[in-house]
Design a protein around this motif. Sequence first.
Motif, mmCIF file in Angstrom:
data_model
loop_
_atom_site.group_PDB
_atom_site.id
_atom_site.type_symbol
_atom_site.label_atom_id
_atom_site.label_comp_id
_atom_site.label_asym_id
_atom_site.label_seq_id
_atom_site.Cartn_x
_atom_site.Cartn_y
_atom_site.Cartn_z
ATOM 1 N N ASP A 124 0.808 -1.291 -0.060
ATOM 2 C CA ASP A 124 -0.044 0.007 0.018
ATOM 3 C C ASP A 124 0.925 1.289 0.120
ATOM 4 O OD1 ASP A 124 -2.341 1.489 -0.019
ATOM 5 O OD2 ASP A 124 -2.776 1.084 2.019
ATOM 6 N N ILE A 125 1.483 1.625 -1.000
ATOM 7 C CA ILE A 125 2.394 2.706 -1.241
ATOM 8 C C ILE A 125 3.674 2.317 -0.588
ATOM 9 C CG2 ILE A 125 2.643 5.098 -1.626
ATOM 10 C CD1 ILE A 125 -0.014 5.605 -1.522
ATOM 11 N N ARG A 126 3.769 2.758 0.659
ATOM 12 C CA ARG A 126 4.985 2.590 1.277
ATOM 13 C C ARG A 126 4.705 1.836 2.499
ATOM 14 N NH1 ARG A 126 3.994 7.727 -0.380
ATOM 15 N NH2 ARG A 126 5.528 8.380 -2.182
ATOM 16 N N GLU A 127 3.834 1.034 2.771
ATOM 17 C CA GLU A 127 3.695 0.001 3.802
ATOM 18 C C GLU A 127 3.246 -1.335 3.252
ATOM 19 O OE1 GLU A 127 1.517 2.408 6.672
ATOM 20 O OE2 GLU A 127 -0.543 1.794 5.624
ATOM 21 N N VAL A 128 3.043 -2.154 4.205
ATOM 22 C CA VAL A 128 2.519 -3.755 3.874
ATOM 23 C C VAL A 128 1.221 -3.504 4.998
ATOM 24 C CG1 VAL A 128 2.689 -5.905 3.778
ATOM 25 C CG2 VAL A 128 4.712 -4.367 2.835
ATOM 26 N N ASN A 140 -2.385 -5.499 11.039
ATOM 27 C CA ASN A 140 -1.116 -4.432 11.280
ATOM 28 C C ASN A 140 -0.730 -4.088 9.934
ATOM 29 O OD1 ASN A 140 1.084 -3.756 12.628
ATOM 30 N ND2 ASN A 140 1.320 -5.847 13.452
ATOM 31 N N THR A 141 0.178 -2.877 9.987
ATOM 32 C CA THR A 141 0.739 -2.361 9.020
ATOM 33 C C THR A 141 2.263 -2.186 9.164
ATOM 34 O OG1 THR A 141 0.284 -0.068 9.840
ATOM 35 C CG2 THR A 141 -1.144 -1.091 8.229
ATOM 36 N N TYR A 142 3.166 -2.382 8.222
ATOM 37 C CA TYR A 142 4.680 -2.404 8.019
ATOM 38 C C TYR A 142 4.919 -1.205 7.344
ATOM 39 C CZ TYR A 142 4.052 -6.651 11.158
ATOM 40 O OH TYR A 142 3.711 -7.808 11.904
ATOM 41 N N ALA A 143 5.554 0.027 7.870
ATOM 42 C CA ALA A 143 6.188 0.955 7.258
ATOM 43 C C ALA A 143 7.513 0.493 6.579
ATOM 44 C CB ALA A 143 6.188 2.167 8.125
ATOM 45 N N GLY A 146 12.000 4.828 3.456
ATOM 46 C CA GLY A 146 12.810 5.021 2.349
ATOM 47 C C GLY A 146 12.044 4.472 1.165
ATOM 48 N N ALA A 147 10.856 3.827 1.148
ATOM 49 C CA ALA A 147 10.258 3.242 0.215
ATOM 50 C C ALA A 147 9.847 4.421 -0.843
ATOM 51 C CB ALA A 147 8.980 2.307 0.773
ATOM 52 N N GLY A 148 10.015 4.015 -2.013
ATOM 53 C CA GLY A 148 9.355 4.930 -3.028
ATOM 54 C C GLY A 148 7.934 4.544 -3.746
ATOM 55 N N PHE A 149 7.788 3.376 -4.056
ATOM 56 C CA PHE A 149 6.702 2.672 -4.494
ATOM 57 C C PHE A 149 6.731 1.210 -4.301
ATOM 58 C CE2 PHE A 149 2.736 2.440 -6.785
ATOM 59 C CZ PHE A 149 2.184 3.598 -6.678
ATOM 60 N N ILE A 163 8.955 -8.159 -1.099
ATOM 61 C CA ILE A 163 8.406 -7.086 -1.686
ATOM 62 C C ILE A 163 9.205 -6.024 -2.791
ATOM 63 C CG2 ILE A 163 6.985 -5.043 -1.040
ATOM 64 C CD1 ILE A 163 7.761 -6.503 2.108
ATOM 65 N N THR A 164 8.573 -5.950 -3.751
ATOM 66 C CA THR A 164 9.499 -4.921 -4.734
ATOM 67 C C THR A 164 9.015 -3.616 -4.323
ATOM 68 O OG1 THR A 164 7.571 -4.904 -6.331
ATOM 69 C CG2 THR A 164 9.412 -6.507 -6.730
ATOM 70 N N ASP A 165 10.200 -2.529 -4.637
ATOM 71 C CA ASP A 165 9.966 -1.260 -4.681
ATOM 72 C C ASP A 165 10.533 -0.642 -5.921
ATOM 73 O OD1 ASP A 165 10.012 1.497 -4.320
ATOM 74 O OD2 ASP A 165 10.894 1.490 -2.311
ATOM 75 N N SER A 166 9.464 -0.457 -6.928
ATOM 76 C CA SER A 166 9.745 -0.274 -8.242
ATOM 77 C C SER A 166 10.580 1.365 -8.497
ATOM 78 C CB SER A 166 8.530 -0.233 -9.139
ATOM 79 O OG SER A 166 7.869 -1.354 -9.059
#
Length: 307
Positions: A124-128, A140-143, A146-149, A163-166
Motif C-alpha cells: 500500500d504505497i510505502r507500507e504493507v 497490522n501495517t508495516y512501514a 525510504g520506500a518509493g513505491f 516486496i518490490t519497490d519499483s
Amino acid sequence: MKAIFSYPALIFSVLFYSCGGSGEQQASEDTTSADSTSASESITLQEAWATDTIMQTPESVIYNENSGAIYVANIGAVNAEGADGDGFISKMTPEGEVSELRWVEGLNDPKGMGIYDNKLYVTDIREVAVINLEDGSIENTYAVDGAGFLNDITIDEDGIVYITDSNTDKIHTLNNGEIGTWMSDSTLQRPNGLYAERDQILLASAGGGFFAPISKDNQQVGEHWIDNIPSADGIIKTRDGKYIVSTWQGEIHYLDPESKESQKLSDTKADKINSADIGYVPDQELVLVPTFYDNRVVAYKISKGNS
C-alpha cells in the motif's frame, strides 16, 4: 506474482511508471496465438467470464486455494498523491460473482498481494498491510523506511514476504515482523512482479522488460528467460509447471521453463485494455486478469493442443 501458503499526465505518469509502464507502446491486434517462438504445444486463452466495470482501477488479483475466494486490489481514484484512503479489496468467486465489492476498505493504493497462514499481505504505497482473511480486519501495517513505491509481493514456504519497490530498485522482506532489504541493485530495473520458489525468486522487471530468476544464495539476477516485454508485471505458475507473465500495457506471455520457448498468448494494447498483476485458479486452469483502467477482472481458460 504471489505464492500462496497455508501454515497448520502527472496523474497518469505516476500510475503508469509505478505499476509497470515503460513508455514503449505498440498497437497490435488482439491475439491468442503463439507469437515469439514456436513450441511443440500450442497454448491459447479463451475468455470464460468478465465482471462488469464495477472495479476501481483493479491492479492485482489472487486466488485463495483454501477458501476458494478471489481477492482483487482496487487502487480507487487515480491521483498523484495516492494516500487518499479510497483503495479497497473486493471478494469474488471463481465463477466471476462479486460477493463483496468493498470487502476491505480504508487502504490507499493497494497493489500486490500474498497469502500465508490465513493472512492477506498487501502493498500500500510505502507500507504493507496485513489483513485477517476470517473477518477482513486490518491487523497490522508495516512501514518500509525510504520506500518509493511498493508494488508486488510474494511469500516463500518459510513465510518470508518479499516486496518490490519499483522506484528504488529494491526488494524488501518482511520476516517475523521485521522489515529488511534483501536486494538493492540497478540490474532489477524497476522490479515489479515476483514469484517465490525454493532456491530462487522469479522477477518480472518493468523497466528492463524481462523475466528472470534471482538466486536466493547470492541475490544475483540470472539469465533472462524472456526479453522484450516492456512493463512486465504479474507472474503465475501453472499446475503443470509452466509460467505465465503479464505486462501492464496489455500482453500475456507463456514460458516453458525446460525449453525456454515462449509464446505471446494475448495482446489487448490496441483496445487500451491493460493486464496488470494476474492471478490463477489451478483447478479450472483460469488466468485472472485485472484490467486496470478498464475496471474489470477478466478470466481466461487455458487451452492446450499440438502445434
